[in-house]
Design a protein around this motif. Structure first.
Motif, PDB file in Angstrom:
ATOM      1  N   UNK A 193       0.853  -1.188   0.000  1.00  0.00           N
ATOM      2  CA  UNK A 193       0.000   0.000   0.000  1.00  0.00           C
ATOM      3  C   UNK A 193       0.890   1.238   0.000  1.00  0.00           C
ATOM      4  N   UNK A 194       0.471   2.247  -0.698  1.00  0.00           N
ATOM      5  CA  UNK A 194       1.189   3.508  -0.831  1.00  0.00           C
ATOM      6  C   UNK A 194       2.637   3.312  -1.280  1.00  0.00           C
ATOM      7  N   UNK A 195       2.847   2.690  -2.443  1.00  0.00           N
ATOM      8  CA  UNK A 195       4.209   2.422  -2.897  1.00  0.00           C
ATOM      9  C   UNK A 195       5.011   3.684  -3.203  1.00  0.00           C
ATOM     10  N   UNK A 196       4.337   4.783  -3.518  1.00  0.00           N
ATOM     11  CA  UNK A 196       5.047   6.028  -3.818  1.00  0.00           C
ATOM     12  C   UNK A 196       5.391   6.808  -2.552  1.00  0.00           C
ATOM     13  N   UNK A 197       4.704   6.498  -1.459  1.00  0.00           N
ATOM     14  CA  UNK A 197       4.916   7.235  -0.221  1.00  0.00           C
ATOM     15  C   UNK A 197       5.931   6.620   0.720  1.00  0.00           C
ATOM     16  N   UNK A 198       6.339   5.384   0.450  1.00  0.00           N
ATOM     17  CA  UNK A 198       7.297   4.738   1.352  1.00  0.00           C
ATOM     18  C   UNK A 198       8.619   4.519   0.634  1.00  0.00           C
ATOM     19  N   UNK A 199       9.691   4.678   1.356  1.00  0.00           N
ATOM     20  CA  UNK A 199      11.022   4.528   0.761  1.00  0.00           C
ATOM     21  C   UNK A 199      11.452   3.077   0.674  1.00  0.00           C
ATOM     22  N   UNK A 200      11.056   2.265   1.674  1.00  0.00           N
ATOM     23  CA  UNK A 200      11.454   0.861   1.673  1.00  0.00           C
ATOM     24  C   UNK A 200      10.252  -0.025   1.943  1.00  0.00           C
ATOM     25  N   UNK A 201      10.414  -1.275   1.561  1.00  0.00           N
ATOM     26  CA  UNK A 201       9.397  -2.293   1.832  1.00  0.00           C
ATOM     27  C   UNK A 201      10.130  -3.587   2.162  1.00  0.00           C
ATOM     28  N   UNK A 202       9.596  -4.339   3.088  1.00  0.00           N
ATOM     29  CA  UNK A 202      10.214  -5.588   3.512  1.00  0.00           C
ATOM     30  C   UNK A 202       9.386  -6.759   3.015  1.00  0.00           C
ATOM     31  N   UNK A 203      10.058  -7.716   2.396  1.00  0.00           N
ATOM     32  CA  UNK A 203       9.382  -8.915   1.902  1.00  0.00           C
ATOM     33  C   UNK A 203       8.838  -9.691   3.094  1.00  0.00           C
ATOM     34  N   UNK A 204       7.538 -10.014   3.087  1.00  0.00           N
ATOM     35  CA  UNK A 204       6.971 -10.747   4.218  1.00  0.00           C
ATOM     36  C   UNK A 204       7.440 -12.195   4.300  1.00  0.00           C
ATOM     37  N   UNK A 205       7.982 -12.744   3.225  1.00  0.00           N
ATOM     38  CA  UNK A 205       8.445 -14.131   3.256  1.00  0.00           C
ATOM     39  C   UNK A 205       9.882 -14.223   3.749  1.00  0.00           C
ATOM     40  N   UNK A 206      10.817 -13.536   3.100  1.00  0.00           N
ATOM     41  CA  UNK A 206      12.237 -13.714   3.433  1.00  0.00           C
ATOM     42  C   UNK A 206      12.804 -12.591   4.290  1.00  0.00           C
ATOM     43  N   UNK A 207      12.073 -11.494   4.431  1.00  0.00           N
ATOM     44  CA  UNK A 207      12.517 -10.403   5.294  1.00  0.00           C
ATOM     45  C   UNK A 207      13.480  -9.421   4.648  1.00  0.00           C
ATOM     46  N   UNK A 208      13.778  -9.587   3.360  1.00  0.00           N
ATOM     47  CA  UNK A 208      14.701  -8.663   2.697  1.00  0.00           C
ATOM     48  C   UNK A 208      14.043  -7.301   2.540  1.00  0.00           C
ATOM     49  N   UNK A 209      14.815  -6.264   2.837  1.00  0.00           N
ATOM     50  CA  UNK A 209      14.324  -4.900   2.696  1.00  0.00           C
ATOM     51  C   UNK A 209      14.694  -4.394   1.303  1.00  0.00           C
ATOM     52  N   UNK A 210      13.719  -3.831   0.628  1.00  0.00           N
ATOM     53  CA  UNK A 210      13.900  -3.319  -0.732  1.00  0.00           C
ATOM     54  C   UNK A 210      13.625  -1.820  -0.766  1.00  0.00           C
ATOM     55  N   UNK A 211      14.280  -1.109  -1.659  1.00  0.00           N
ATOM     56  CA  UNK A 211      13.904   0.269  -1.951  1.00  0.00           C
ATOM     57  C   UNK A 211      12.678   0.177  -2.846  1.00  0.00           C
ATOM     58  N   UNK A 212      11.592   0.840  -2.440  1.00  0.00           N
ATOM     59  CA  UNK A 212      10.337   0.686  -3.186  1.00  0.00           C
ATOM     60  C   UNK A 212      10.464   1.174  -4.626  1.00  0.00           C
ATOM     61  N   UNK A 213      11.279   2.171  -4.877  1.00  0.00           N
ATOM     62  CA  UNK A 213      11.402   2.670  -6.255  1.00  0.00           C
ATOM     63  C   UNK A 213      12.072   1.643  -7.169  1.00  0.00           C
ATOM     64  N   UNK A 214      12.811   0.684  -6.586  1.00  0.00           N
ATOM     65  CA  UNK A 214      13.477  -0.338  -7.389  1.00  0.00           C
ATOM     66  C   UNK A 214      12.670  -1.634  -7.523  1.00  0.00           C
ATOM     67  N   UNK A 215      11.571  -1.740  -6.772  1.00  0.00           N
ATOM     68  CA  UNK A 215      10.744  -2.941  -6.854  1.00  0.00           C
ATOM     69  C   UNK A 215       9.964  -2.960  -8.171  1.00  0.00           C
ATOM     70  N   UNK A 216       9.873  -4.131  -8.761  1.00  0.00           N
ATOM     71  CA  UNK A 216       9.070  -4.279  -9.968  1.00  0.00           C
ATOM     72  C   UNK A 216       7.603  -4.284  -9.569  1.00  0.00           C
ATOM     73  N   UNK A 217       6.836  -3.433 -10.236  1.00  0.00           N
ATOM     74  CA  UNK A 217       5.404  -3.350  -9.979  1.00  0.00           C
ATOM     75  C   UNK A 217       4.685  -4.113 -11.081  1.00  0.00           C
ATOM     76  N   UNK A 218       4.040  -5.199 -10.713  1.00  0.00           N
ATOM     77  CA  UNK A 218       3.321  -6.022 -11.673  1.00  0.00           C
ATOM     78  C   UNK A 218       1.931  -5.468 -11.968  1.00  0.00           C
ATOM     79  N   UNK A 219       1.374  -4.737 -11.000  1.00  0.00           N
ATOM     80  CA  UNK A 219       0.025  -4.210 -11.143  1.00  0.00           C
ATOM     81  C   UNK A 219      -0.133  -3.067 -10.152  1.00  0.00           C
ATOM     82  N   UNK A 220      -0.890  -2.027 -10.556  1.00  0.00           N
ATOM     83  CA  UNK A 220      -1.183  -0.910  -9.670  1.00  0.00           C
ATOM     84  C   UNK A 220      -2.652  -0.548  -9.782  1.00  0.00           C
ATOM     85  N   UNK A 221      -3.238  -0.163  -8.654  1.00  0.00           N
ATOM     86  CA  UNK A 221      -4.641   0.239  -8.657  1.00  0.00           C
ATOM     87  C   UNK A 221      -4.952   1.012  -7.380  1.00  0.00           C
ATOM     88  N   UNK A 222      -5.966   1.853  -7.464  1.00  0.00           N
ATOM     89  CA  UNK A 222      -6.459   2.533  -6.266  1.00  0.00           C
ATOM     90  C   UNK A 222      -7.377   1.616  -5.464  1.00  0.00           C
TER      91      UNK A 222
END
Length: 179
Positions: free
Chosen positions: A17-46
């Motif tokens: 949620x809010x991919x443009x408003x957060x700088x990082x996101x953590x994978x819920x499976x493996x725990x790796x922290x990603x920069x949200x701007x570098x994550x591949x977005x497969x789909x976006x919607x409001x």
């Protein structure tokens, strides 16, 4: 805004949620922290349900189950049907022979850190108070105070250790204090 994103390490897909408003996101499976701007977005919607549906479709395709997925209803419809088909908490508790009101009151009391039947603090709170009430007390003094207040000795030692590991209590030369 919601985005379906994927982890570069474990290939997990999750809803962000809010991919443009957060700088990082953590994978819920493996725990790796990603920069949200570098994550591949497969789909976006409001619409959150639309993003959930897209994630489900992507996972089905990834596992070769697209045909089977096409026969399944939309995730929001499945949620609605699941809600209607189950029993609520009250019905379950009473069917198990428990007084639902007492269970709910106990849950509320536990979330406040109090025992509803006696009004006394929970064991962790007792140990924390024993540290606070003493003048840089030793472990033995803390345990003795906790035992006086109804906490079993071995449990008091375990809880004090837990508070030290959490960083809530510090120990120096055998003396303790709240941090």
């Amino acid at each position: 805004m919601y985005a379906v994103v994927g982890c570069t390490d474990c290939a997990n897909m999750w809803l962000l949620s809010d991919p443009d408003g957060s700088k990082t996101a953590t994978c819920p499976r493996c725990g790796r922290r990603h920069q949200t701007k570098k994550l591949r977005r497969f789909f976006e919607s409001d619409d959150r349900d639309a993003a959930r549906q897209a994630r489900s479709a992507l996972l089905a395709k990834k596992h070769g189950d697209s045909e089977a997925f096409a026969q399944v209803e939309h995730v929001s419809e499945l949620d609605r049907r699941a809600e209607e088909s189950g029993v609520d908490d009250r019905e379950y508790l009473e069917g198990s022979g428990l007084d639902a009101d007492e269970v709910f009151e106990a849950g509320e009391a536990a979330s406040r850190g109090r025992n509803s039947s006696s009004g006394s603090p929970d064991r962790l709170t007792v140990v924390r108070e024993a540290v606070r009430d003493g003048d840089r007390p030793t472990e033995e003094e803390i345990v003795a105070t906790a035992v006086e207040r109804g906490v079993p000795e071995d449990r008091a030692r375990d809880l004090l250790d837990k508070l030290r590991r959490r960083g809530e209590v510090s120990e120096s030369r055998g003396r303790h204090r709240l941090v």
